[in-house]
Scaffold this motif. Structure first.
Motif, mmCIF file in Angstrom:
data_model
loop_
_atom_site.group_PDB
_atom_site.id
_atom_site.type_symbol
_atom_site.label_atom_id
_atom_site.label_comp_id
_atom_site.label_asym_id
_atom_site.label_seq_id
_atom_site.Cartn_x
_atom_site.Cartn_y
_atom_site.Cartn_z
ATOM 1 N N LEU A 1 -49.690 29.601 20.542
ATOM 2 C CA LEU A 1 -48.455 28.837 20.754
ATOM 3 C C LEU A 1 -48.269 27.800 19.657
ATOM 4 O O LEU A 1 -47.159 27.604 19.152
ATOM 5 C CB LEU A 1 -48.484 28.162 22.125
ATOM 6 N N ALA A 2 -49.349 27.130 19.278
ATOM 7 C CA ALA A 2 -49.262 26.129 18.205
ATOM 8 C C ALA A 2 -48.768 26.769 16.910
ATOM 9 O O ALA A 2 -47.915 26.213 16.206
ATOM 10 C CB ALA A 2 -50.615 25.470 17.992
ATOM 11 N N ILE B 1 -46.913 20.823 23.074
ATOM 12 C CA ILE B 1 -47.581 21.995 23.646
ATOM 13 C C ILE B 1 -47.903 21.755 25.114
ATOM 14 O O ILE B 1 -47.671 22.619 25.969
ATOM 15 C CB ILE B 1 -48.856 22.327 22.842
ATOM 16 N N ARG C 1 -53.094 28.697 23.608
ATOM 17 C CA ARG C 1 -52.729 27.418 22.986
ATOM 18 C C ARG C 1 -52.710 27.544 21.465
ATOM 19 O O ARG C 1 -51.806 27.027 20.800
ATOM 20 C CB ARG C 1 -53.703 26.313 23.399
#
Length: 384
Positions: free
Chosen positions: A160-161, A175, A157
């Protein structure tokens, strides 16, 4: 196996992804009735065809009232759309998707595919989505950025952010939505999930405005509903018939009928036909589980195609498919057909000599060659 936009959205909605309210219609009257069920001040009428690029081809229309929805639907139904992703013959519109028009603040492009190097999902994203995205991407390779899309963990996460910030997406909801898309991708044996636009609305929601899904037809034994999804989109009858007989078939608009075993060999054959100045009539991949009777069905479909002038047989016997099995299938098809076409053959590998002998002894009009290039050049010559 390409599935329609409305089926794609229905599938994604089961994973919690947000999208505009929509209904399918197959007549103008049905479209008018369906849009009255949608709470919106404006509507979008979208042609449902197995290809992208509809917007630039006139396949997406806006309408302000139910009666204008009916008018736009009447114009689209039965029309032929030619886009960058269809053949020159285009695709006939047999249904439309009526959807609430959304006030979009910013459009993005996102897609999930299989990374050929790792065999794992990879996320593609761009800050420039919308109908002209493909043209921009062709002009500038830097338009699209990629991210190895691992399962949902705190570390993934965070990564990805950081990646999404590089394409101007900074929102927890986005997300969450993308991880939902990844879950749908993996659990449903997809080979492509494309969302364009992936939109930020004027009230800060993230929505799927358009979606394209390609399912892995080789996994259809695990998911029998795949067949109904394909038939819903009016997939060509010949392609569905081939799938039932262990043949992967895709119709093209040329005149050289191709019989090959193995997707890689089939694609290489198509490239070589084009390089030789010809036009393939199809892509064919004989699956390893195919019997001679399955092969016969695939050959029959080529013999029934009036555009095909010659059949190119490019077979490498080995593994679970030997050359004589394919030759028997060709013989069965010719013995049951009223149409006889010249066959140009390059056959190698297991039982290759026996396969050629079968074709000659059974009076199939075959012309064998020792190399792929020689056979392909001859097939192109015959087709002309």
């Amino acid at each position: 196996m390409f599935i329609s936009e409305h089926k794609s959205k229905e599938l994604l909605s089961q994973y919690g992804m947000a999208m505009p309210d929509g209904r399918v219609a197959r007549t103008a009257e049905e479209a008018e009735a369906r849009c009255r069920e949608i709470d919106s001040r404006k509507y979008v009428v979208k042609a449902q065809i197995p290809a992208g690029g509809r917007g630039l081809a006139g396949g997406v229309k806006f309408a302000a009232t139910p009666s204008s929805v009916a008018e736009e639907t009447k114009k689209l139904l039965g029309s032929n759309l030619v886009t960058e992703q269809t053949s020159s013959a285009g695709e006939t519109v047999e249904s439309v998707y009526i959807e609430a028009a959304i006030d979009i603040a910013k459009s993005y492009f996102v897609a999930i595919a299989i990374d050929p190097k790792t065999g794992s999902p990879i996320l593609l994203a761009s800050s420039e989505g919308g109908v002209e995205f493909e043209q921009r991407a062709r002009m500038d390779e830097g338009t699209v950025r990629t991210f190895p899309f691992a399962p949902d963990t705190p570390d993934t996460r965070s990564q990805l952010a950081e990646f999404l910030e590089s394409v101007d997406i900074a929102a927890p909801q986005a997300i969450d939505s993308l991880f939902a898309a990844r879950k749908a991708f993996v659990e449903n044996d997809m080979i492509l999930l494309e969302i364009n636009p992936f939109a930020k609305t004027s009230d800060d929601r993230w929505m799927v405005i358009d979606a394209k899904i390609v399912l892995d037809s080789n996994a259809s034994f695990r998911r029998p509903e795949f067949e109904s999804m394909a038939s819903d989109l009016a997939t060509r009858e010949s392609e569905l018939e081939a799938q039932k007989n262990n043949i992967n078939l895709v119709k093209l608009d040329g005149n050289v009928g191709v019989i090959a075993n193995g997707a890689g060999l089939g694609l290489a054959t198509l490239d070589m036909i084009v390089d030789a100045g010809g036009k393939p009539a199809n892509f064919m991949d004989i699956r390893t589980t195919a019997t001679s009777f399955d092969v016969a069905k695939g050959v029959e479909l080529l013999l029934q195609d009036p555009n095909v002038r010659v059949i190119l047989l490019n077979i490498h016997g080995g593994g679970m498919t030997s050359a004589d099995t394919v030759a028997e299938g060709v013989n069965f098809a010719f013995s049951r057909s009223d149409r006889e076409l010249p066959v140009v053959a390059h056959v190698s590998g297991q039982n290759a000599e026996w396969g050629i002998r079968i074709l000659k002894d059974r009076k199939v009009p075959v012309e064998p060659f020792n190399t792929m290039s020689a056979a392909i050049n001859r097939a192109v010559e015959v087709a002309k």
